[in-house]
Write a protein that holds these residues in place. Sequence first.
Motif, PDB file in Angstrom:
ATOM      1  N   HIS A 151       1.090  -1.294   0.222  1.00 17.31           N
ATOM      2  CA  HIS A 151       0.240  -0.313  -0.435  1.00 17.31           C
ATOM      3  C   HIS A 151       0.433   1.633  -0.222  1.00 17.31           C
ATOM      4  CE1 HIS A 151       0.496  -0.989   4.441  1.00 17.31           C
ATOM      5  NE2 HIS A 151       0.793   0.522   4.311  1.00 17.31           N
ATOM      6  N   SER A 197      -8.148  -0.792  -1.077  1.00 18.43           N
ATOM      7  CA  SER A 197      -7.705  -0.258  -2.203  1.00 18.43           C
ATOM      8  C   SER A 197      -8.392   0.190  -2.801  1.00 18.43           C
ATOM      9  CB  SER A 197      -8.127  -2.490  -2.842  1.00 18.43           C
ATOM     10  OG  SER A 197      -7.294  -2.615  -1.878  1.00 18.43           O
ATOM     11  N   GLY A 221      -7.163  -2.515  -7.781  1.00 14.13           N
ATOM     12  CA  GLY A 221      -6.307  -3.300  -6.678  1.00 14.13           C
ATOM     13  C   GLY A 221      -5.367  -3.156  -5.974  1.00 14.13           C
ATOM     14  N   ASN A 222      -4.437  -1.958  -6.056  1.00 12.85           N
ATOM     15  CA  ASN A 222      -3.515  -0.605  -5.211  1.00 12.85           C
ATOM     16  C   ASN A 222      -4.230  -0.420  -3.812  1.00 12.85           C
ATOM     17  OD1 ASN A 222      -1.281  -0.748  -7.828  1.00 12.85           O
ATOM     18  ND2 ASN A 222      -2.985   0.766  -8.997  1.00 12.85           N
ATOM     19  N   GLY A 223      -2.657  -1.432  -2.969  1.00  7.69           N
ATOM     20  CA  GLY A 223      -3.586  -0.362  -1.588  1.00  7.69           C
ATOM     21  C   GLY A 223      -3.310   0.992  -1.524  1.00  7.69           C
TER      22      GLY A 223
END
Length: 289
Positions: free
Chosen positions: A83, A123, A127-129
């Motif tokens: 993340h 997210s 899908g990027n934290g």
Amino acid sequence: MLAVSETPSSPARLEAHDAPYHIGAVSLRARDLAGLTAFYRDAIGLTLISEGAGVAVLGVGGVPLLRLEAGATAPTSPAGLFHLAILLPSRRDLANWLAHAAEARVPLEGASNHLVSEALYLSDPEGNGIEIYRDRARSEWPRLDGGAIRMSTERLDLDRLLAEADGKDYPGMPAGTGMGHIHLRVGDTAQAEAFYRDALGFDLMVRYPGASFLATGGYHHHVAVNIWGSRGAGPRQAGEAGLAGFELVAADEAAFAAMRQRILTAGGRDEGEAATIADPWGNRLVLRR
């Protein structure tokens, strides 16, 4: 779209930035640039600073915090971004963001009291934290015998936090917001420590099972690494969606020169006003003043 506050302010210096180096803008390679730009503007509350030629730059108060690049040509591999962590100036700012997220129905994936900080997790659509957090003052950070920082993952009382929101329409992230840290997925934490601690000079602050937290200037962590879903992962592919790189910002000329030399010694490249190097998994770091 969120309104943007034009009211000037002089917020206190962030704890993460009270160090010789701190994390600057994070770059993500997007599959859907327009969609991701809209998410970080409207759901997260960053301001669109510029866009064009396949790139969108967002930030706060004219300071870039996120660079989105079009053209992802490969799927995300196990190594890469766990993340990015946006640091708000105060607990009330965190409460105001939580109220905005509830109103806008932005789904959260977690909420934690880490003793040194309070954090909300989610997210983006690709899908990027993302972590959105606030730090406690350094004087409040608990310590172990010997002086090491004590961190934990405990339940964060969201109702109690939400009660501190000011109840106003959300104008976007406030002045003084910055990038606090970056958390990476790697193939091996010992190898990551050898790179970030031994080669680049970060201090090892805390170890968890399968994770290491590193920093400069006594902060709890500027860079974290874990193997929770990436043990044994190899280098990332060219053109991969997700993390494209992140900045390490030097506080002054002496700090820039010292880190530049470390980067060159470790096999990095001198780019005049910057220096670059990739860790063993291809996560690219760019040093700048």
